[in-house]
Design an enzyme around this catalytic site. Sequence first.
Site, short mmCIF file in Angstrom:
data_model
loop_
_atom_site.label_atom_id
_atom_site.label_comp_id
_atom_site.label_asym_id
_atom_site.label_seq_id
_atom_site.Cartn_x
_atom_site.Cartn_y
_atom_site.Cartn_z
CG ASP A 1 58.89 -85.60 -30.84
OD1 ASP A 1 58.29 -86.53 -30.28
OD2 ASP A 1 58.37 -84.82 -31.64
CB CYS B 1 89.08 -53.76 -25.62
SG CYS B 1 88.69 -52.37 -24.51
CG ASP C 1 57.77 -81.02 -33.77
OD1 ASP C 1 57.67 -82.02 -33.02
OD2 ASP C 1 57.01 -80.82 -34.74
CB CYS D 1 84.91 -50.79 -24.95
SG CYS D 1 86.49 -49.95 -25.24
CG ASP E 1 58.63 -82.81 -28.10
OD1 ASP E 1 58.54 -83.91 -27.53
OD2 ASP E 1 58.41 -82.65 -29.31
#
Length: 727
Positions: A445, A42, A626, A45, A630
């Site tokens: 981009d 749970c 990428d 825990c 950027d």
Amino acid sequence: MTAALRPALSACPACAAAPAAQALAARDLPGELALSLPSIHCAGCITAVEDLLSALPGVRAARVNLTLKRVSVAAAPDVTAADLIAALARAGYEAHELDAGLIRATATDKAGRDLLMRLAVAGFAMMNVMLLSVAVWSGAEGATRDLFHWISAAITLPTIGFAAQPFFRSAWGALSARRLNMDVPISLAIALALVTSLWETWLSGHHAYFDAAIALTFFLLAGRYLDHRTRAIARSAAEELAALEVPRAIRLRDGVEEQVPLGDLAIGEVVLVRPGGRLPVDGVILGGTSEIDRSLLTGETLPVFATAGMRVSAGEVNLTGPLQVEVTAVGKDSTLHQLAQLVAVAESGRSRYTSLADSAAKLYAPGVHILSALAFVGWYFWSGDLRIALNIAAAVLIITCPCALGLAVPAVTTAASGRLFKRGLLIKHETALERLAGVDTVVFDKTGTLTEGQPALTDPESHPDDVLRLALALAEASSHPLSRALAQAARDRGLQPARMTQIREVPGFGTEGVHEGQTLRLGRAGWIGAQDGGGETAAWLTLPDGRTHRFAFADALRPGAEQAVATLQAAGHRVILLSGDAPGPVAALARRLDITDWQAEARPKDKAARIAALKDKGAQVLMVGDGLNDTAALTMADVSVSPASALDAARVASDIVLLGRDLAPLPEALTTARAATRRIRENFRIATLYNILAVPLAIAGLATPLIAALAMSTSSITVSLNALRLR
């Protein structure tokens, strides 16, 4: 593959995601020590274990994954697994150290079989006790009634002693550590039902509640087993990655083959991978040629040609020929393991919804005991009947269990992350799904994101074969991107280079050589002597008859780019193109993709400023990029995505990694994120409504312990099934 042509990048997009895992490890969230916690179940825990371990000297961070029932601990070198296990044992938690071989084990094995066996025993006993109870409730009197009560007791007591052990052990462990958990009131409720029933039986009373006690145990076990099965069905992405690990490898030493465990391999050793085998390590191919299937890691469906010098990753499949691979990383250092660790950390993350569930679980134990005690005292003084007061106290203990709250977040998060991983999207940050659900603006981009970042010859069929043969002879002598693209196009046509001698490359201009006594050139228009009209990127070739021939190039569109942009726009999202490229290529791409809002020659600070301006106007921005330029924009955006082929800085800054080349899954990520958020909110509403309705009924004496057990289990099952709708 495009990535293989660029030495600065990994040969495999999935390999390129490893630095993200390393960067995350630097932020004190690695898994230097991994422990199995079979007894946790749970949200309470999770909080208790993390708080306990984080308080230990030398421990920097502890993060529990409830789905896998594990805790990953970042600690100083002098902290051992034995220290952590001892601390957890003192707090009442069973713990075991996990190594690379055991990390793949799931909770669906021994624990599931054990729960199912106890559930079956409880169910069989419940049916028999119910038959006896029907006779009693139908009017059995005197000695017959007492006999049936004693038979029920003989069946119920040993059955509960066996079937309810998971609750009793958990409760005893918590009480021994002087704390409370959800199983303490559950165990107390079962005990109260048994004590009341034995008391009634001893005094020859009219009603005993052995049927309620055994039914309570049965339904509690059913709820826990269904929760267990839910987590098994909603397999996490980390577990799926870990399942790809190979435990043994064939080591080559002085030409002798030897099968050894992965732990016995060292960097620099050579392993043999036969056709059909999965690569056990990261490495570099020393000998052999084959094709590699990377689909499970990158989502790419086409096999990749593999030869000497190519980098390969653990988890990939060797298809056609034997390969000799020099080991560069093994076990926890391999790309596969780091990817699995990265996903596991994200799945273990705490969102604001998780925090809400944690708060509810923390308040539960003391609150429900106080409420139950007040109900007992109130009913005892009002009715003067100890039996009635005990039954109502037991019902309150059972019906107020917030199991549904504990399941609300992890069940949904695990199902959503597993679904997206299968589509090629790796969720790297714990709150990415929540932020992604609110996105209304997507910023792309250009180079390397919407496009491949590599030039391709436009309209290759329009060039005569004899011209392409001459160009091929010169292009193969150059490493320039345009020369490589031209050579690739000619080879794709099945052409062989023309005979040419004295070939040399003139840096900055092009390549020249002698063909049948005449010097021919391939390169810039000014060097060739041609007139370049501008616009498209082009290379020029001088022909034997003195004429010139023009080859035009364009940046190849990334697979799925058109579909992704069109789907996003159709869904009502605003799509923006920000690029550092010149206006001509950016405008051409914007027209092709039907993007009306675009900006060229954007510097890094320009991109970040544009996103900041959008956010100031209330937009929720997703940035997809990428490049190094950027990084600021990725960080500024509300949520960010980078392809696995991106530069390290961009991947570290992003929240989600696109493992394959295809952009088509991107719109689905937004749809899944919204669905996940809706499911979480629905689960909280279900759990809240259940407590609002059920608690007053229990306090008012309208819910017996049996009805309370049914109601609590129903709410937990409903939440789990609602989460599975994502799949």
